[in-house]
Motif scaffolding. Structure first.
Motif, short mmCIF file in Angstrom:
data_model
loop_
_atom_site.label_atom_id
_atom_site.label_comp_id
_atom_site.label_asym_id
_atom_site.label_seq_id
_atom_site.Cartn_x
_atom_site.Cartn_y
_atom_site.Cartn_z
N LEU A 36 44.96 68.30 54.75
CA LEU A 36 44.18 67.13 55.19
C LEU A 36 44.98 65.86 54.92
N ARG A 37 45.56 65.78 53.71
CA ARG A 37 46.28 64.56 53.33
C ARG A 37 47.51 64.33 54.20
N ILE A 38 48.20 65.43 54.53
CA ILE A 38 49.38 65.32 55.41
C ILE A 38 48.95 64.74 56.75
N PHE A 39 47.81 65.26 57.27
CA PHE A 39 47.28 64.76 58.55
C PHE A 39 46.94 63.27 58.44
N LEU A 40 46.25 62.89 57.37
CA LEU A 40 45.84 61.48 57.21
C LEU A 40 47.04 60.55 57.07
N ASP A 41 48.06 61.01 56.37
CA ASP A 41 49.28 60.18 56.25
C ASP A 41 49.95 60.00 57.61
N ARG A 42 50.03 61.08 58.38
CA ARG A 42 50.62 61.00 59.73
C ARG A 42 49.79 60.06 60.60
N LEU A 43 48.48 60.17 60.46
CA LEU A 43 47.59 59.34 61.29
C LEU A 43 47.73 57.87 60.91
N ALA A 44 47.91 57.61 59.61
CA ALA A 44 48.09 56.22 59.17
C ALA A 44 49.38 55.65 59.78
N ASP A 45 50.42 56.46 59.79
CA ASP A 45 51.68 56.00 60.40
C ASP A 45 51.50 55.75 61.90
N LEU A 46 50.76 56.66 62.56
CA LEU A 46 50.52 56.49 64.00
C LEU A 46 49.71 55.22 64.25
N SER A 47 48.76 54.96 63.38
CA SER A 47 47.94 53.74 63.53
C SER A 47 48.81 52.50 63.42
N LYS A 48 49.71 52.49 62.45
CA LYS A 48 50.57 51.32 62.28
C LYS A 48 51.50 51.16 63.48
N GLU A 49 51.98 52.30 64.01
CA GLU A 49 52.90 52.26 65.15
C GLU A 49 52.19 51.73 66.39
N THR A 50 50.97 52.19 66.61
CA THR A 50 50.26 51.88 67.87
C THR A 50 49.26 50.72 67.71
N GLU A 51 48.99 50.34 66.47
CA GLU A 51 47.96 49.33 66.15
C GLU A 51 46.57 49.81 66.61
N TYR A 52 46.41 51.08 66.65
CA TYR A 52 45.08 51.68 66.90
C TYR A 52 44.54 52.11 65.54
N TYR A 53 43.36 51.58 65.16
CA TYR A 53 42.79 51.93 63.85
C TYR A 53 41.43 52.58 64.06
N PRO A 54 41.42 53.89 64.30
CA PRO A 54 40.14 54.57 64.53
C PRO A 54 39.31 54.58 63.25
N ASP A 55 38.01 54.79 63.38
CA ASP A 55 37.17 55.02 62.20
C ASP A 55 37.39 56.46 61.75
#
Lengths: 87, 87
Positions: free
Chosen positions: B30-49
């Motif tokens: 789960l944590r690996i996924f959340l870390d990847r998602l955080a990086d994707l959010s920063k890259e795309t400036e998409y911040y899902p809930d």
């Protein structure tokens, strides 16, 4: 749980839990907090429900025995407070 | 968004958004996924809930214009799917 911490968390009954919303000035400080909380979860084996967006995190600590909040549940909540850098 | 991704996400109307629940075998994946998602959010400036617990993550991607889901919104959701290691 000291008095200060008790004022910060909302005590809920159905199910018994403690709730607190943490607000951040941006995504980086939020991520630092979430990383610290993940480490605290692994150390204590307490896995609260967490929901977050760009600059907030909602933390819900459920009663471990699902009936009543224990001193350990409250102590964990207080340790979550301590993850925040004093402003 | 390809057909496969469209079946994975639930399309909601009020407000317009895409929702998907991701289940994990444990906290580490789960944590690996959340870390990847955080990086994707920063890259795309998409911040899902995002809400998560011990072994799940609920992701809600809101329509950027708050009216209708755009191709960019859907493309982001598909990129979230790609963060999962193929089993």
């Amino acid at each position: 749980m000291d008095e200060n911490a008790e004022q910060l968390w909302i005590c809920k009954d159905h199910p018994p839990s403690l709730f607190r919303r943490f607000q951040f000035d941006g995504y980086n400080s939020l991520r630092i907090f979430l990383d610290r909380l993940a480490d605290l979860s692994k150390e204590t084996e307490y896995y609260p429900d967490i929901s977050f967006g760009l600059n907030y995190a909602n933390i819900t600590v459920y009663a471990s025995n699902e009936k009543v909040l224990s001193e350990d549940d409250k102590a964990f909540a207080q340790r979550v407070d301590e993850l925040i850098d004093p402003t």
